[in-house]
Motif scaffolding. Sequence first.
Motif: not given
Length: 493
Positions: A220, A423, A426-427
């Motif tokens: 991230h 992003l 992964s968050a």
Amino acid sequence: MAAAAAAAAAQASATNAGALYRAIWRWHFYAGLLVLPLLAWLAVTGAGFVYHRPLDRLVHHQLLVVAPAAPGERPATPQRIVQAALAAQPGQVFRYTTPAAADASAEVGIVAPDGARRVVYVDPVHARVLGSLADRGTFGWTLRRLHSLDLLGDWARALVELAAGWAIVLVLTGVYLWWPRGTVRIPSKRAPIPQRGRTLGGVITVRGRPSQRLFWRDLHAVVGIGAGAAVLFLAMSGMPWSWLWGAQVNKLVNGHNFGYPAGLRVQLPMSQARVADTADQAWSLQQARVPQSAAHAAMADMPGMEHAGHGAGHASAAQPGAIGLDRAVAAFDARGIGAGYSVSMPQGARGVYTASLYNGVLDQQRVIHLDQYSGRTLLDMRYADYGPAAKALEWGINVHMGDEFGSTNRVLLVLACACTLVLCISAAVMWWKRRPRGGLGVPPLPAQPRTLKVVAGMLAVGGVLFPLVGVSWLVMLAVDLGWVQPRQRARRA
């Protein structure tokens, strides 16, 4: 004593840094919680939309692609093309679009008797009807409406504005959280806040395995810092289409005929109609007013005008004595407008023929108005006529849509969209792995709660610049103060 004082100062500095880190981390988490699903949606649909032109030619090949004219073969006149379209779809013509290339079809927009707006595609050489679609019913327009959430109604554009505004917050706070620093130790029962120190792990390299939270955190961070500038640009350049901020800035930038060539603004009789009401146009011309043709009674006495063509016949709004579509198109061509422009028919006795070209090439953006009786050019607006603010915004829009730098622009946009999706994923994985059982997993309160006020003050400035984001921030702040913080304090006690 000096050593003790230095140690105390270092401890205080570490405590302050840790408190600020946690405060920013907390709001970074809230911003992501609010808009990550929207950002993922915008990334997926945006990646598809940048290739809407080749996708349209592929999906609608039978309608959009024709055999080029043979050597010496003359194409049909615009009037003949319109008549062929009306034979297939009776109604009233509101737009005629010239072929954009030698192998492209012509388009005739018709309002059917039941009020439905359809576009009939015609072979421009033989005036043969190829088929029809609903107005703005191509695959590319569907992608655009999915991307902007228009399919849910005008109010849904407020969600896009929220996503863009909070994406800016995510990028700025994310850069702070990524910034390399030594381990910050805070005197508490919790472990020190993990920082990257002198290593490159989590700065430019990814550590661990996909089964570990460390891997997803580093992924991230590394992807975010690599693509942060692109995400920030896309968020800012997408704001002109937003529901509240975009509408207000549009009025501010061009609400007073902004972009008109000098000297023409007050020397022509202007109608109350706007360019956006009749034709496709650049963002900076949405508020531009449309000029009026000279009074019909005065023009009807001109020699030869009483027997002039009648535009598109019964289907157009052109009045008796109007120059007709063929002569209007010839006049537009004589002024050197690019291929693929659209012609809007005159609306009423004082209406005008309007040619508009908005094909993704800034220097070719153009709107021309002709007097429907004399064929005289009333107004000819180009990108060069815009003011500095309009030029900057149009350039940003062009890059946002993948048109400014050709294939390179489109490839970079797809990469930016892919990074945005990474992003978001992964968050979500990182949050899922760290959240407590039965809890939301909001980052812990900082040791010095006043740092929350500092960060809140910075967010308030952004809320003033982007009012809709400010309203959502107030709602989130109320939830944080009234529900999340009391629960966290109770848990700590």
